[in-house]
Structure formats: C-alpha cells, structure tokens
Design a protein around this motif. Structure first.
Motif, PDB file in Angstrom:
ATOM      1  N   LEU A  51      33.020  41.232  50.026  1.00  0.00           N
ATOM      2  CA  LEU A  51      34.083  41.971  49.804  1.00  0.00           C
ATOM      3  C   LEU A  51      33.866  42.758  48.333  1.00  0.00           C
ATOM      4  CD1 LEU A  51      36.985  43.187  50.423  1.00  0.00           C
ATOM      5  CD2 LEU A  51      37.941  41.266  49.109  1.00  0.00           C
ATOM      6  N   ASP A  52      33.341  41.935  47.199  1.00  0.00           N
ATOM      7  CA  ASP A  52      33.156  42.716  45.910  1.00  0.00           C
ATOM      8  C   ASP A  52      32.143  43.775  46.223  1.00  0.00           C
ATOM      9  OD1 ASP A  52      32.968  43.237  43.213  1.00  0.00           O
ATOM     10  OD2 ASP A  52      31.645  41.512  42.832  1.00  0.00           O
ATOM     11  N   ALA A  53      31.108  43.447  46.886  1.00  0.00           N
ATOM     12  CA  ALA A  53      30.106  44.329  47.234  1.00  0.00           C
ATOM     13  C   ALA A  53      30.325  45.631  47.735  1.00  0.00           C
ATOM     14  CB  ALA A  53      28.870  43.576  47.782  1.00  0.00           C
ATOM     15  N   VAL A  54      31.333  45.659  48.735  1.00  0.00           N
ATOM     16  CA  VAL A  54      31.534  46.890  49.633  1.00  0.00           C
ATOM     17  C   VAL A  54      32.881  47.560  49.420  1.00  0.00           C
ATOM     18  CG1 VAL A  54      30.222  45.748  51.626  1.00  0.00           C
ATOM     19  CG2 VAL A  54      32.518  45.660  51.541  1.00  0.00           C
ATOM     20  N   GLU A  72      39.102  49.603  42.991  1.00  0.00           N
ATOM     21  CA  GLU A  72      38.975  48.545  42.068  1.00  0.00           C
ATOM     22  C   GLU A  72      39.319  46.874  42.462  1.00  0.00           C
ATOM     23  OE1 GLU A  72      41.212  51.584  38.923  1.00  0.00           O
ATOM     24  OE2 GLU A  72      41.681  49.443  38.709  1.00  0.00           O
ATOM     25  N   LEU A  73      38.353  46.451  42.193  1.00  0.00           N
ATOM     26  CA  LEU A  73      38.671  44.773  42.496  1.00  0.00           C
ATOM     27  C   LEU A  73      38.114  43.973  41.315  1.00  0.00           C
ATOM     28  CD1 LEU A  73      37.463  43.075  45.904  1.00  0.00           C
ATOM     29  CD2 LEU A  73      36.653  42.498  43.733  1.00  0.00           C
ATOM     30  N   LEU A  74      38.779  42.899  41.099  1.00  0.00           N
ATOM     31  CA  LEU A  74      38.325  41.882  40.246  1.00  0.00           C
ATOM     32  C   LEU A  74      38.706  40.586  40.708  1.00  0.00           C
ATOM     33  CD1 LEU A  74      37.468  41.363  37.342  1.00  0.00           C
ATOM     34  CD2 LEU A  74      39.793  41.505  36.434  1.00  0.00           C
ATOM     35  N   ILE A  75      37.610  39.487  40.402  1.00  0.00           N
ATOM     36  CA  ILE A  75      37.799  38.057  40.766  1.00  0.00           C
ATOM     37  C   ILE A  75      38.083  37.314  39.529  1.00  0.00           C
ATOM     38  CG2 ILE A  75      36.654  36.200  41.922  1.00  0.00           C
ATOM     39  CD1 ILE A  75      34.950  37.996  43.527  1.00  0.00           C
ATOM     40  N   VAL A  76      39.054  37.093  39.262  1.00  0.00           N
ATOM     41  CA  VAL A  76      39.398  35.982  38.014  1.00  0.00           C
ATOM     42  C   VAL A  76      39.186  34.633  38.489  1.00  0.00           C
ATOM     43  CG1 VAL A  76      41.142  35.507  36.133  1.00  0.00           C
ATOM     44  CG2 VAL A  76      40.950  37.964  37.155  1.00  0.00           C
ATOM     45  N   THR A  77      38.318  34.089  38.057  1.00  0.00           N
ATOM     46  CA  THR A  77      38.243  32.513  38.271  1.00  0.00           C
ATOM     47  C   THR A  77      38.703  31.575  37.351  1.00  0.00           C
ATOM     48  OG1 THR A  77      36.895  31.140  39.466  1.00  0.00           O
ATOM     49  CG2 THR A  77      35.854  32.227  38.001  1.00  0.00           C
ATOM     50  N   ARG A 109      32.056  41.594  40.071  1.00  0.00           N
ATOM     51  CA  ARG A 109      33.082  41.939  39.121  1.00  0.00           C
ATOM     52  C   ARG A 109      34.134  40.631  39.240  1.00  0.00           C
ATOM     53  NH1 ARG A 109      35.215  47.318  42.572  1.00  0.00           N
ATOM     54  NH2 ARG A 109      34.273  46.280  44.413  1.00  0.00           N
ATOM     55  N   LEU A 110      33.413  40.012  38.151  1.00  0.00           N
ATOM     56  CA  LEU A 110      34.027  38.486  37.946  1.00  0.00           C
ATOM     57  C   LEU A 110      34.462  38.182  36.388  1.00  0.00           C
ATOM     58  CD1 LEU A 110      34.319  35.446  38.975  1.00  0.00           C
ATOM     59  CD2 LEU A 110      31.775  35.502  38.810  1.00  0.00           C
ATOM     60  N   ILE A 111      35.450  37.584  36.286  1.00  0.00           N
ATOM     61  CA  ILE A 111      35.719  36.753  35.027  1.00  0.00           C
ATOM     62  C   ILE A 111      36.134  35.410  35.028  1.00  0.00           C
ATOM     63  CG2 ILE A 111      37.635  36.823  33.203  1.00  0.00           C
ATOM     64  CD1 ILE A 111      37.912  40.072  33.406  1.00  0.00           C
ATOM     65  N   HIS A 112      35.197  34.876  34.002  1.00  0.00           N
ATOM     66  CA  HIS A 112      35.504  33.218  33.880  1.00  0.00           C
ATOM     67  C   HIS A 112      36.672  32.900  32.843  1.00  0.00           C
ATOM     68  CE1 HIS A 112      32.560  31.167  36.412  1.00  0.00           C
ATOM     69  NE2 HIS A 112      31.873  32.466  36.408  1.00  0.00           N
ATOM     70  N   MET A 113      37.889  32.964  33.357  1.00  0.00           N
ATOM     71  CA  MET A 113      39.002  33.018  32.155  1.00  0.00           C
ATOM     72  C   MET A 113      38.734  31.511  31.525  1.00  0.00           C
ATOM     73  SD  MET A 113      42.569  32.755  34.347  1.00  0.00           S
ATOM     74  CE  MET A 113      43.348  32.184  32.927  1.00  0.00           C
ATOM     75  N   HIS A 114      38.283  30.437  32.098  1.00  0.00           N
ATOM     76  CA  HIS A 114      38.329  29.300  31.504  1.00  0.00           C
ATOM     77  C   HIS A 114      36.915  28.872  31.020  1.00  0.00           C
ATOM     78  CE1 HIS A 114      42.342  27.737  33.666  1.00  0.00           C
ATOM     79  NE2 HIS A 114      42.569  28.620  32.590  1.00  0.00           N
TER      80      HIS A 114
END
Ligand code: APR
Length: 239
Positions: free
Chosen positions: A78-81, A85-90, A104-109
C-alpha cells in the motif's frame, strides 16, 4: 472518494505476532515474563544496566531470526502505490515493516537495531549485543551506548510529525494494538477530531475500540491484506 484520502496507520505488537515476536500483554507476553519497572524505564537502566542490556540484547537477537508476515507485506505494498499521503506509525521496535519494504514509516518507540550514545547523542545501526559495553562508533566513548528504545516516562519520537499527519488524515487505521499505552492510544481521537474515518483491525476489541467507526477482529495476516485490497480497489474505482 472524490480526492485521494490521506491515510495514517498505527501498528502495535499484534502486527508482528504471527512473525513469532511476542506481544506485551497477551497471555505469556513479554511483560508477564519481566516487570516493566525492571527493564523498560530509565530508573531500571540506572539501577541495573547489565539486566536491562541483557534483556534488550536478547530481544535484538531474537527479532533478527524473524521475518515479515503477510500484514507487513500488504502495508508495504500500500505504501509503495498509494498516491495520497500515507504514514505508518509503529509502536514496534522490530524492523519487519522496513524489511517488508515500507518507506513512509515512523518508529515512535525507537528501534532494537539502533544504539544511542549517551555521551554524544549519536544513533548508530546496531545488530550485536550492547552488554559487553562497546565503544560509540561516533565519539569513541567506551560504555556509553544504550538501547535506542523509548522507555516508560520518556518522550516518544517524532510526535510533531505524527500529530501533523493525524490532523490531515481522512482515514485512520489501528492494527494489532491493545490501546493500553498513551500517547498512541489517543491517536484515534486526534484523527476523529480531524474528521477522519477510523477503523480497528485487531485480534480482539482493544481498550479504545468504542472510539472506532468500524472494527474487524481476527489475525492481522488475514485482516490487513483484505483491507489493503479493498482500499486499493476503491481508489481505482474513483480514479
Ligand atoms: N493479529 C492481530 N492482532 C493481534 C494478534 C494477531 N495475530 N496477536 C495479538 N493481537 C493483538 C492483541 O489482541 C492486543 O490487542 O495485538 C494487541 C497487542 O497488544 P500489546 O501486547 O499491548 O502491544 P501494543 O499495543 O503494541 O503495546 C503498546 O506498550 O509496552 C509498551 O512500548 C510497548 O509499544 C508497546 C506499547
């Protein structure tokens, strides 16, 4: 959907469970094997650094024997296509989203595969142990590296970027999290306040399930690919 919706996806330990990585609060989960106060707080690290370093050395080694699952793969696709705007917050500190291809990824921890120098503040990619007190690759100081993990009582990373994305979200999807820990547990309310549609994909109702417009319960490797195919089909129809 007339315009392409902006999507924010929050993931928790449940998205990595089927890759063989223990969750925190399911039966036999990580926190049942260790008191949080003994391993996941700055006070614990000050009190018994060797115990804390051993705990994280074990976890860092363990995740390197695991592989992304169909849920990670679907989110990376999904992120690739996705043209919006798309953001994965893990909340997860494993690297399975990256290894599946998510960008499009953020490691919040924080991240297991990162070491943080308490002398020069540099972060370095780290795959080995820290228990033997290696020197910082940046400043050379001996024994100043700690796990680059956000412990209880510490501020999660990139919160400005996360709230910026939540305030612009048209769709907020929470996957594999119990909704037990803030600030992540409050993201659904931020998204609702921004007018986003909210969906929960989880094995069972989370503590915040009542905040969601829709909830689907089952394993992430079944729910997430199905949802990704739906959202891609919907965007194709409206294109
Ligand atoms: N598929 C989908 N959901 C699952 C699966 C699965 N295969 N297995 C477990 N779950 C769900 C559980 O039902 C639970 O609601 O995932 C959730 C995991 O919850 P937790 O173990 O509390 O993990 P998480 O929500 O990520 O914890 C948040 O707490 O301890 C801190 O920093 C740590 O990031 C972590 C934070």
């Amino acid at each position: 959907m007339d315009s392409i919706p902006n999507i924010v996806i929050l993931t928790g330990a449940g998205v990595s469970a089927e890759s063989g990585i223990d969750t925190f609060r399911d039966g036999g989960g990580l926190w049942e094997q260790h008191r949080v106060e003994d391993v996941a707080t700055p006070e614990a690290f000050a009190r018994d650094p060797d115990l804390v370093l051993r705990f994280y050395d074990m976890r860092r080694a363990a995740i390197q024997t695991k592989a992304p699952n169909a849920a990670h793969d679907a989110l990376a696709r999904l992120d690739a296509v996705w043209p919006g705007e798309l953001l994965i917050v893990t909340q997860n500190v494993d690297d399975l989203h990256e290894r599946a291809g998510a960008k499009r990824l953020i490691h919040m921890h924080g991240e297991h595969l990162s070491a943080w120098c308490t002398a020069c503040d540099a972060r370095s990619r780290w795959t080995g142990p820290l228990g033997d007190r290696p020197a910082c690759p940046s400043c050379g100081a001996p024994g100043t590296l700690r796990p680059d993990i956000v412990w209880f009582g510490e501020m999660p990373y990139r919160m400005d970027a996360i709230y910026h994305a939540l305030n612009r979200a048209d769709l907020f999807v929470s996957i594999g999290t119990s909704g037990a820990v803030y600030p992540a547990a409050g993201f659904v309310r931020e998204a609702r306040a921004a007018g986003a549609r909210t969906i929960e994909l989880n094995m069972e109702p989370s503590q915040g399930s009542h905040w969601f417009d829709e909830a689907r319960h089952g394993p992430a490797t079944a729910l997430v690919p199905t949802w990704v195919e739906e959202i891609l089909a919907a965007s194709t129809r409206s294109a």
